[in-house]
Design a protein around this motif. Structure first.
Motif, PDB file in Angstrom:
ATOM      1  N   ILE A  43      -4.400  -1.688  -0.923  1.00 30.32           N
ATOM      2  CA  ILE A  43      -2.980  -1.952  -1.142  1.00 30.32           C
ATOM      3  C   ILE A  43      -2.368  -2.608   0.093  1.00 30.32           C
ATOM      4  N   GLY A  44      -1.058  -2.903   0.012  1.00 27.00           N
ATOM      5  CA  GLY A  44      -0.344  -3.500   1.119  1.00 27.00           C
ATOM      6  C   GLY A  44      -0.435  -2.657   2.373  1.00 27.00           C
ATOM      7  N   GLY A  45      -0.653  -3.310   3.518  1.00 26.37           N
ATOM      8  CA  GLY A  45      -0.849  -2.605   4.770  1.00 26.37           C
ATOM      9  C   GLY A  45      -2.311  -2.475   5.150  1.00 26.37           C
ATOM     10  N   THR A  46      -3.220  -2.714   4.183  1.00 24.45           N
ATOM     11  CA  THR A  46      -4.658  -2.647   4.488  1.00 24.45           C
ATOM     12  C   THR A  46      -5.203  -3.973   4.996  1.00 24.45           C
ATOM     13  N   SER A  47      -4.384  -5.020   5.010  1.00 26.53           N
ATOM     14  CA  SER A  47      -4.834  -6.297   5.561  1.00 26.53           C
ATOM     15  C   SER A  47      -5.373  -6.103   6.967  1.00 26.53           C
ATOM     16  N   GLY A  48      -6.512  -6.698   7.236  1.00 24.35           N
ATOM     17  CA  GLY A  48      -7.099  -6.620   8.561  1.00 24.35           C
ATOM     18  C   GLY A  48      -7.997  -5.428   8.786  1.00 24.35           C
ATOM     19  N   SER A  49      -8.105  -4.540   7.796  1.00 19.40           N
ATOM     20  CA  SER A  49      -8.972  -3.366   7.946  1.00 19.40           C
ATOM     21  C   SER A  49     -10.424  -3.790   8.123  1.00 19.40           C
ATOM     22  N   PRO A  50     -11.156  -3.129   9.025  1.00 17.84           N
ATOM     23  CA  PRO A  50     -12.580  -3.423   9.127  1.00 17.84           C
ATOM     24  C   PRO A  50     -13.318  -2.918   7.894  1.00 17.84           C
ATOM     25  N   ILE A  57       4.434   3.017  -9.219  1.00 18.17           N
ATOM     26  CA  ILE A  57       4.203   4.427  -8.916  1.00 18.17           C
ATOM     27  C   ILE A  57       2.882   4.879  -9.525  1.00 18.17           C
ATOM     28  N   THR A  58       2.659   4.513 -10.784  1.00 16.87           N
ATOM     29  CA  THR A  58       1.428   4.897 -11.453  1.00 16.87           C
ATOM     30  C   THR A  58       0.219   4.328 -10.736  1.00 16.87           C
ATOM     31  N   SER A  59       0.337   3.042 -10.299  1.00 17.31           N
ATOM     32  CA  SER A  59      -0.764   2.415  -9.597  1.00 17.31           C
ATOM     33  C   SER A  59      -1.048   3.109  -8.274  1.00 17.31           C
ATOM     34  N   THR A  60       0.017   3.489  -7.572  1.00 16.25           N
ATOM     35  CA  THR A  60      -0.156   4.147  -6.284  1.00 16.25           C
ATOM     36  C   THR A  60      -0.817   5.505  -6.447  1.00 16.25           C
ATOM     37  N   MET A 109      -4.275 -14.223  -1.111  1.00 14.12           N
ATOM     38  CA  MET A 109      -3.773 -12.897  -0.782  1.00 14.12           C
ATOM     39  C   MET A 109      -2.678 -12.494  -1.750  1.00 14.12           C
ATOM     40  N   ARG A 110      -2.680 -11.264  -2.159  1.00 14.49           N
ATOM     41  CA  ARG A 110      -1.705 -10.843  -3.140  1.00 14.49           C
ATOM     42  C   ARG A 110      -0.486 -10.218  -2.477  1.00 14.49           C
ATOM     43  N   LYS A 111       0.619 -10.194  -3.194  1.00 15.03           N
ATOM     44  CA  LYS A 111       1.783  -9.455  -2.724  1.00 15.03           C
ATOM     45  C   LYS A 111       1.423  -7.982  -2.779  1.00 15.03           C
ATOM     46  N   PRO A 112       1.538  -7.258  -1.646  1.00 17.24           N
ATOM     47  CA  PRO A 112       1.066  -5.877  -1.609  1.00 17.24           C
ATOM     48  C   PRO A 112       1.978  -4.917  -2.328  1.00 17.24           C
ATOM     49  N   LEU A 113       1.435  -3.745  -2.619  1.00 14.88           N
ATOM     50  CA  LEU A 113       2.240  -2.658  -3.132  1.00 14.88           C
ATOM     51  C   LEU A 113       3.162  -2.173  -2.048  1.00 14.88           C
ATOM     52  N   VAL A 114       4.294  -1.590  -2.426  1.00 15.26           N
ATOM     53  CA  VAL A 114       5.163  -0.966  -1.440  1.00 15.26           C
ATOM     54  C   VAL A 114       4.555   0.352  -1.020  1.00 15.26           C
ATOM     55  N   ALA A 115       5.210   1.067  -0.122  1.00 14.72           N
ATOM     56  CA  ALA A 115       4.667   2.304   0.439  1.00 14.72           C
ATOM     57  C   ALA A 115       4.416   3.344  -0.631  1.00 14.72           C
ATOM     58  N   ALA A 116       3.539   4.285  -0.305  1.00 14.09           N
ATOM     59  CA  ALA A 116       3.142   5.316  -1.251  1.00 14.09           C
ATOM     60  C   ALA A 116       4.311   6.175  -1.671  1.00 14.09           C
ATOM     61  N   VAL A 117       4.344   6.525  -2.968  1.00 11.88           N
ATOM     62  CA  VAL A 117       5.430   7.354  -3.494  1.00 11.88           C
ATOM     63  C   VAL A 117       4.836   8.471  -4.339  1.00 11.88           C
ATOM     64  N   PHE A 118       3.759   9.032  -3.855  1.00 15.57           N
ATOM     65  CA  PHE A 118       3.035  10.047  -4.596  1.00 15.57           C
ATOM     66  C   PHE A 118       3.923  11.248  -4.920  1.00 15.57           C
ATOM     67  N   ALA A 119       4.696  11.709  -3.939  1.00 17.90           N
ATOM     68  CA  ALA A 119       5.545  12.874  -4.168  1.00 17.90           C
ATOM     69  C   ALA A 119       6.593  12.593  -5.231  1.00 17.90           C
TER      70      ALA A 119
END
Length: 326
Positions: free
Chosen positions: A245-252, A59-62, A1-11
């Protein structure tokens, strides 16, 4: 498992900001009913990361990830043959995603189950070789409707099963039945497919935490997927469009053609490292190692139904059950 990205910073990216604020702008609001223990350290897997040291590269990745997700959504609209995959039946945990699931033989009056990753357990990551069975839990989950709106808080009575050995899965038994959830909120559970997925299958990774759907295909399978101390068997490899990305762990992971769950999202190689934390590697039957930077993975779920009998009772000795035992 990878270290996830932090929360989205699109704005922030659009505004040309060079750093994230102290609290990530895109993070979902916490569920006040979630009284679970603090999330496990986010050094492994795709749990939500509270580290706010976001770089310009992040940021670019997000931004790229959000654009890809939007493109995939548009693509889905132009494919009428696919099932209308949405958020109904998915849940948000305090650090991960998940879903209310049922076995093909589950009855409406059975206690409902929530599936997520073993590394999302409130007690932290199970050690290699550790299997948790019938452990008391009062964890809560935010239930989402088809639009991704929270409609209820569901509560666990116990952890029926949890492990990071051979697979990365946890199944919580709820205090509610499927019939009660359907009657109160009009939401059906997702059904686990008891057949192994096939390469090329169109799939959707549905994140209740981020309320986002990633669309791609099954690229193939890893005979063994190794990350740090953990090894998983016959893992699903996504095509590159599912850049979770981070937070998607466990998604069906939903088969678009059938609407059934074929896997549970769990990891990806972030930096190109070889078999290290946040950088899983593939190992074939001859021991050859392959590293696929930027590619993400899930764990198959077809083997789970054989381990649950009448009343959704776990029976690891049942015929056909191959889940690891304590």
């Amino acid at each position: 498992m990878r270290k996830p990205l932090v929360a989205a910073v699109f704005a922030l990216a659009l505004a040309g900001a060079g750093a994230a604020p102290a609290v990530a702008a895109g993070a979902p609001a916490a569920d006040p009913a979630d009284q679970t223990a603090p999330a496990a350290p986010a050094s492994v897997g795709k749990v939500a990361d509270t580290d706010t040291s976001t770089s310009t590269g992040s940021i670019t990745s997000t931004v790229s990830d959000l654009v890809t997700s939007a493109t995939a959504t548009v693509g889905r609209i132009t494919q009428p043959s696919a099932q209308a995959v949405n958020f109904a039946g998915t849940v948000a945990l305090n650090n991960c995603s998940g879903s209310v699931v049922r076995m093909p033989a589950s009855a409406d009056n059975d206690p409902a189950l929530v599936m997520t990753n073993g590394h999302c357990l409130e007690s932290g990551f199970p050690a290699a070789g550790q299997v948790i069975v019938d452990q008391a839990s009062s964890r809560t989950f935010s239930l989402l409707n088809s639009a991704g709106t929270r409609v209820a808080t569901l509560r666990a009575s116990k952890i029926s099963y949890g492990t990071m050995t051979d697979t990365d899965v946890a199944l919580y038994q709820l205090t509610s039945t499927y019939a009660q959830i359907k009657s109160s909120y009009g939401i059906d559970a997702l059904t686990l497919n008891n057949a192994r997925p096939t390469a090329g299958t169109a799939i959707s990774v549905v994140s209740g935490y981020w309320k986002r759907i990633y669309s791609c295909n099954v690229d193939g399978f890893a005979y063994r997927l190794k990350e740090g101390d953990w090894t998983w068997k016959d893992s699903v490899r996504y095509t590159s469009a599912c850049n979770t990305i981070g937070g998607t762990s466990g998604s069906p992971v939903v088969d678009d053609a059938t609407g059934k769950v074929v896997a549970v999202n769990n990891t990806g190689n972030e930096d190109g490292g070889r078999c290290t934390l946040n950088n899983p590697c593939e190992v074939d039957a001859s021991g050859n190692v392959t590293v696929r930077q930027g590619i993400n993975y899930a764990q198959e779920t077809y083997q789970i139904p054989a381990c649950f009998g009448v009343g959704n009772k776990l029976d690891l000795s049942a015929s056909g059950c191959i889940l690891p035992k304590p």
